[in-house]
Design an enzyme around this catalytic site. Structure first.
Site, PDB file in Angstrom:
ATOM      1  N   THR A   1       0.858  -1.180   0.000  1.00 17.25           N
ATOM      2  CA  THR A   1       0.000   0.000   0.000  1.00 17.25           C
ATOM      3  C   THR A   1       0.896   1.232   0.000  1.00 17.25           C
ATOM      4  O   THR A   1       1.541   1.544   1.004  1.00 17.25           O
ATOM      5  CB  THR A   1      -0.923   0.020   1.232  1.00 17.25           C
ATOM      6  OG1 THR A   1      -1.761  -1.137   1.202  1.00 17.25           O
ATOM      7  CG2 THR A   1      -1.809   1.263   1.226  1.00 17.25           C
TER       8      THR A   1
ATOM      9  N   LYS B   1      -7.566   1.404  -2.480  1.00 18.38           N
ATOM     10  CA  LYS B   1      -7.135   0.819  -1.203  1.00 18.38           C
ATOM     11  C   LYS B   1      -7.234   1.834  -0.078  1.00 18.38           C
ATOM     12  O   LYS B   1      -7.657   1.507   1.041  1.00 18.38           O
ATOM     13  CB  LYS B   1      -5.696   0.308  -1.333  1.00 18.38           C
ATOM     14  CG  LYS B   1      -5.062  -0.178  -0.015  1.00 18.38           C
ATOM     15  CD  LYS B   1      -5.836  -1.339   0.600  1.00 18.38           C
ATOM     16  CE  LYS B   1      -5.381  -1.662   2.020  1.00 18.38           C
ATOM     17  NZ  LYS B   1      -3.973  -2.031   2.127  1.00 18.38           N
TER      18      LYS B   1
ATOM     19  N   LYS C   1       0.279   5.117   8.838  1.00 18.20           N
ATOM     20  CA  LYS C   1       0.905   5.418   7.538  1.00 18.20           C
ATOM     21  C   LYS C   1      -0.165   5.567   6.459  1.00 18.20           C
ATOM     22  O   LYS C   1      -0.119   6.491   5.640  1.00 18.20           O
ATOM     23  CB  LYS C   1       1.893   4.315   7.181  1.00 18.20           C
ATOM     24  CG  LYS C   1       2.600   4.487   5.829  1.00 18.20           C
ATOM     25  CD  LYS C   1       1.910   3.712   4.719  1.00 18.20           C
ATOM     26  CE  LYS C   1       1.991   2.208   4.929  1.00 18.20           C
ATOM     27  NZ  LYS C   1       1.333   1.451   3.822  1.00 18.20           N
TER      28      LYS C   1
END
Length: 201
Positions: free
Chosen positions: A8, A84, A152
């Protein structure tokens, strides 16, 4: 040869990786996953893919070995990166809200297991809430998906929302609590440890 990237990352990094792979004569598919190592072991990962449809089909067997569902959301890697992050908005906010609910319950003298049972029986019940409520109640944060990874991803959402000029105040507030959890030493613990950000130092 085809390179399938399951990390990701932001859209720019994904596009740059594709360019480098193609320059070397390879083909590229962005396929960030939703799920942790336990899901991979059980073959229950979700693959959110962006790239050439032919490469997507070529990678089917490998994805099906680890996952139960996959989507091709666009013809370029940036679409997969964006899709995502949409999932991460929901996941990060939902567990952040659960940590806050548990903190209020604790302050009010309501048993955490009872709160978990009530949530599970309500319209808000789902497998993720059920699992993370148990971790918060037990204060057992053995990692499946860590705090630092969730933070993150929310940081990437903040950058994307700035780029798209879409306000994300709820996500910003949740991100702050994950940061506080990291500051308290829970960065490598399961992201249910966002609950610890609400405890008195």
């Amino acid at each position: 040869a085809a390179y399938v990237d399951c990390s990701t990352v932001d859209a720019q990094a994904s596009m740059e990786t594709m360019a480098a792979i193609k320059a070397a004569g390879g083909s590229f598919l962005a396929a960030p996953v939703s799920g942790g190592w336990r899901d991979a072991k059980a073959g229950k990962l979700l693959f959110i893919c962006g790239g050439d449809e032919q490469v997507y089909e070529q990678a089917t067997e490998s994805m099906e070995a680890m996952g139960e569902k996959r989507w091709l959301v666009g013809s370029t890697p940036d679409k997969a990166a964006h899709a995502k992050l949409v999932l991460q908005v929901m996941m990060g906010n939902m567990i952040g809200a659960l940590g806050e609910a548990m903190a209020v319950a604790d302050a009010a003298g309501i048993d955490a297991d009872t709160v978990g049972d009530m949530l599970d029986a309500s319209a808000m019940g789902n497998p993720l809430i059920r699992a993370k409520a148990k971790l918060m109640s037990a204060r057992d944060y053995s990692p499946n998906f860590q705090v630092y990874l969730q933070q993150k991803d929310l940081h990437l959402v903040a950058a994307l929302s700035d780029e798209l000029q879409v306000p994300t105040p709820i996500t910003s507030a949740a991100n702050n609590m994950y940061v506080q959890s990291m500051q308290r030493g829970f960065g490598n613990q399961d992201f249910a440890a966002v609950r610890e950000a609400y405890r008195a130092p």
